[in-house]
Scaffold this motif. Structure first.
Motif, PDB file in Angstrom:
ATOM      1  N   ASN A 167       0.847  -1.188   0.000  1.00  0.00           N
ATOM      2  CA  ASN A 167       0.000   0.000   0.000  1.00  0.00           C
ATOM      3  C   ASN A 167       0.884   1.239   0.000  1.00  0.00           C
ATOM      4  O   ASN A 167       2.116   1.159  -0.098  1.00  0.00           O
ATOM      5  CB  ASN A 167      -0.991  -0.022   1.171  1.00  0.00           C
ATOM      6  N   PHE A 168       0.265   2.425   0.148  1.00  0.00           N
ATOM      7  CA  PHE A 168       1.044   3.654   0.018  1.00  0.00           C
ATOM      8  C   PHE A 168       2.021   3.836   1.172  1.00  0.00           C
ATOM      9  O   PHE A 168       3.131   4.347   0.976  1.00  0.00           O
ATOM     10  CB  PHE A 168       0.107   4.861  -0.076  1.00  0.00           C
ATOM     11  N   ASN A 169       1.639   3.418   2.361  1.00  0.00           N
ATOM     12  CA  ASN A 169       2.557   3.521   3.491  1.00  0.00           C
ATOM     13  C   ASN A 169       3.785   2.640   3.264  1.00  0.00           C
ATOM     14  O   ASN A 169       4.920   3.043   3.552  1.00  0.00           O
ATOM     15  CB  ASN A 169       1.851   3.137   4.786  1.00  0.00           C
ATOM     16  N   ASP A 170       3.560   1.445   2.740  1.00  0.00           N
ATOM     17  CA  ASP A 170       4.676   0.556   2.407  1.00  0.00           C
ATOM     18  C   ASP A 170       5.592   1.221   1.379  1.00  0.00           C
ATOM     19  O   ASP A 170       6.822   1.190   1.501  1.00  0.00           O
ATOM     20  CB  ASP A 170       4.161  -0.768   1.822  1.00  0.00           C
TER      21      ASP A 170
ATOM     22  N   LYS B 207      10.566   4.137  -0.398  1.00  0.00           N
ATOM     23  CA  LYS B 207      11.158   5.327  -1.017  1.00  0.00           C
ATOM     24  C   LYS B 207      12.066   6.075  -0.046  1.00  0.00           C
ATOM     25  O   LYS B 207      13.199   6.430  -0.378  1.00  0.00           O
ATOM     26  CB  LYS B 207      10.059   6.269  -1.511  1.00  0.00           C
ATOM     27  N   ALA B 208      11.556   6.329   1.150  1.00  0.00           N
ATOM     28  CA  ALA B 208      12.350   7.065   2.139  1.00  0.00           C
ATOM     29  C   ALA B 208      13.625   6.299   2.485  1.00  0.00           C
ATOM     30  O   ALA B 208      14.699   6.893   2.622  1.00  0.00           O
ATOM     31  CB  ALA B 208      11.521   7.325   3.388  1.00  0.00           C
ATOM     32  N   GLY B 209      13.499   4.980   2.604  1.00  0.00           N
ATOM     33  CA  GLY B 209      14.672   4.162   2.910  1.00  0.00           C
ATOM     34  C   GLY B 209      15.731   4.251   1.840  1.00  0.00           C
ATOM     35  O   GLY B 209      16.930   4.390   2.131  1.00  0.00           O
ATOM     36  N   LEU B 210      15.318   4.188   0.584  1.00  0.00           N
ATOM     37  CA  LEU B 210      16.262   4.280  -0.528  1.00  0.00           C
ATOM     38  C   LEU B 210      16.887   5.669  -0.619  1.00  0.00           C
ATOM     39  O   LEU B 210      18.082   5.807  -0.885  1.00  0.00           O
ATOM     40  CB  LEU B 210      15.559   3.940  -1.841  1.00  0.00           C
ATOM     41  N   GLN B 211      16.078   6.690  -0.385  1.00  0.00           N
ATOM     42  CA  GLN B 211      16.599   8.059  -0.419  1.00  0.00           C
ATOM     43  C   GLN B 211      17.646   8.272   0.668  1.00  0.00           C
ATOM     44  O   GLN B 211      18.736   8.821   0.410  1.00  0.00           O
ATOM     45  CB  GLN B 211      15.455   9.058  -0.251  1.00  0.00           C
ATOM     46  N   LEU B 212      17.330   7.846   1.863  1.00  0.00           N
ATOM     47  CA  LEU B 212      18.250   8.032   2.986  1.00  0.00           C
ATOM     48  C   LEU B 212      19.520   7.207   2.802  1.00  0.00           C
ATOM     49  O   LEU B 212      20.623   7.660   3.140  1.00  0.00           O
ATOM     50  CB  LEU B 212      17.549   7.662   4.297  1.00  0.00           C
TER      51      LEU B 212
ATOM     52  N   LEU C 279      10.679   6.504   9.258  1.00  0.00           N
ATOM     53  CA  LEU C 279       9.352   6.315   9.854  1.00  0.00           C
ATOM     54  C   LEU C 279       8.600   7.648   9.945  1.00  0.00           C
ATOM     55  O   LEU C 279       7.412   7.726   9.609  1.00  0.00           O
ATOM     56  CB  LEU C 279       9.490   5.690  11.238  1.00  0.00           C
ATOM     57  N   ALA C 280       9.286   8.676  10.365  1.00  0.00           N
ATOM     58  CA  ALA C 280       8.653   9.994  10.496  1.00  0.00           C
ATOM     59  C   ALA C 280       8.213  10.533   9.139  1.00  0.00           C
ATOM     60  O   ALA C 280       7.107  11.074   8.994  1.00  0.00           O
ATOM     61  CB  ALA C 280       9.618  10.970  11.163  1.00  0.00           C
ATOM     62  N   ILE C 281       9.054  10.378   8.147  1.00  0.00           N
ATOM     63  CA  ILE C 281       8.750  10.864   6.791  1.00  0.00           C
ATOM     64  C   ILE C 281       7.560  10.123   6.209  1.00  0.00           C
ATOM     65  O   ILE C 281       6.623  10.726   5.694  1.00  0.00           O
ATOM     66  CB  ILE C 281       9.989  10.710   5.879  1.00  0.00           C
TER      67      ILE C 281
END
Length: 241
Positions: free
Chosen positions: A67-70, A75-80, A100-102
């Protein structure tokens, strides 16, 4: 020229239109980075954002059930990870909490917007057949089902599934075919002029451009049959109650 009397069917973009009210998702994510106090510049973030989008376009990391949260967590993990590997971010121990916050902030942002828009979608659904056309990662059905949007659309045309991506007009051609109507009787609603409005026009469709906060890449003089700056203005465009 927009002619409401001619409209018999609707094609919606997904990804910047229904889920963010015209704001480019890079801007939504950047706002979340700022709120989470991630110590990077906007240019560094933008570099990580572009890298991640290109990575996801060729690597099947996102699965159909996500889903979108997943998706946001991926995305955030890859960016970071990109920011750390390229020494733009040194707070390695905080990347998990940042992610998690993002993702939580962005998911709540989208959910709140969609809930406000549902009454409009419900009224449009009663009046017209509707199709969704999206550049997505193979999981758009899981995303819109999680948000309670699946019931509004007769068919979903997703780039990762059909093998055609915007701005190729062919993907909107598939939307026109799915509706089974002459293109002149179809209106396309999207947030990107180059990826939604231009190819929709090439198919002969009418267009409504949800012009929001983008990345400043619109051409000078870019226009559409109707230009709005808020999804809720569709009440006036379609003369809804």
């Amino acid at each position: 020229m927009f002619d409401l009397k001619e409209i018999k069917g609707v094609i919606f973009d997904y990804g910047g239109t229904i889920d963010s009210n015209g704001t480019h998702w890079a801007e939504v994510l950047w706002d979340a980075y700022v709120s989470a106090e991630v110590p990077v510049t906007k240019e560094q973030f933008r570099e990580a954002y572009v890298y991640t989008e290109r990575f996801l376009a060729v690597n099947p990391v996102v699965e159909p059930h996500h889903n979108f949260n997943d998706l946001l967590k991926i995305k955030a993990g890859l960016q970071l990870q990109y920011l750390v590997e390229n020494k733009m971010l040194t707070d390695v121990d905080k990347t998990e909490s940042y992610s998690l916050a993002i993702s939580n902030q962005c998911y709540t942002f989208a959910k709140d917007i969609i809930e406000k828009e549902k009454p409009i979608l419900e009224q449009l659904r009663k009046r017209y057949p509707m199709v969704l056309v999206s550049n997505f990662y193979g999981n758009v059905q899981a995303v819109i089902e999680d948000f309670g949007l699946l019931k509004f659309f007769d068919e979903i045309i997703e780039s990762a599934v059909v093998g055609v991506r915007k701005p190729d007009p062919a993907i909107f051609g598939l939307g026109v075919k799915a509706l089974g109507l002459p293109a002149r009787n179809i209106v396309v609603l999207g947030d990107s002029h180059s990826k939604d409005i231009v190819p929709a026009t090439k198919n002969g469709c009418q267009t409504v451009w949800l012009k929001g906060k983008g990345w400043g890449d619109d051409e000078d003089g870019a226009t559409a049959d109707v230009i709005i700056t808020d999804f809720m203005q569709l009440k006036d465009v379609f003369q809804l109650d």
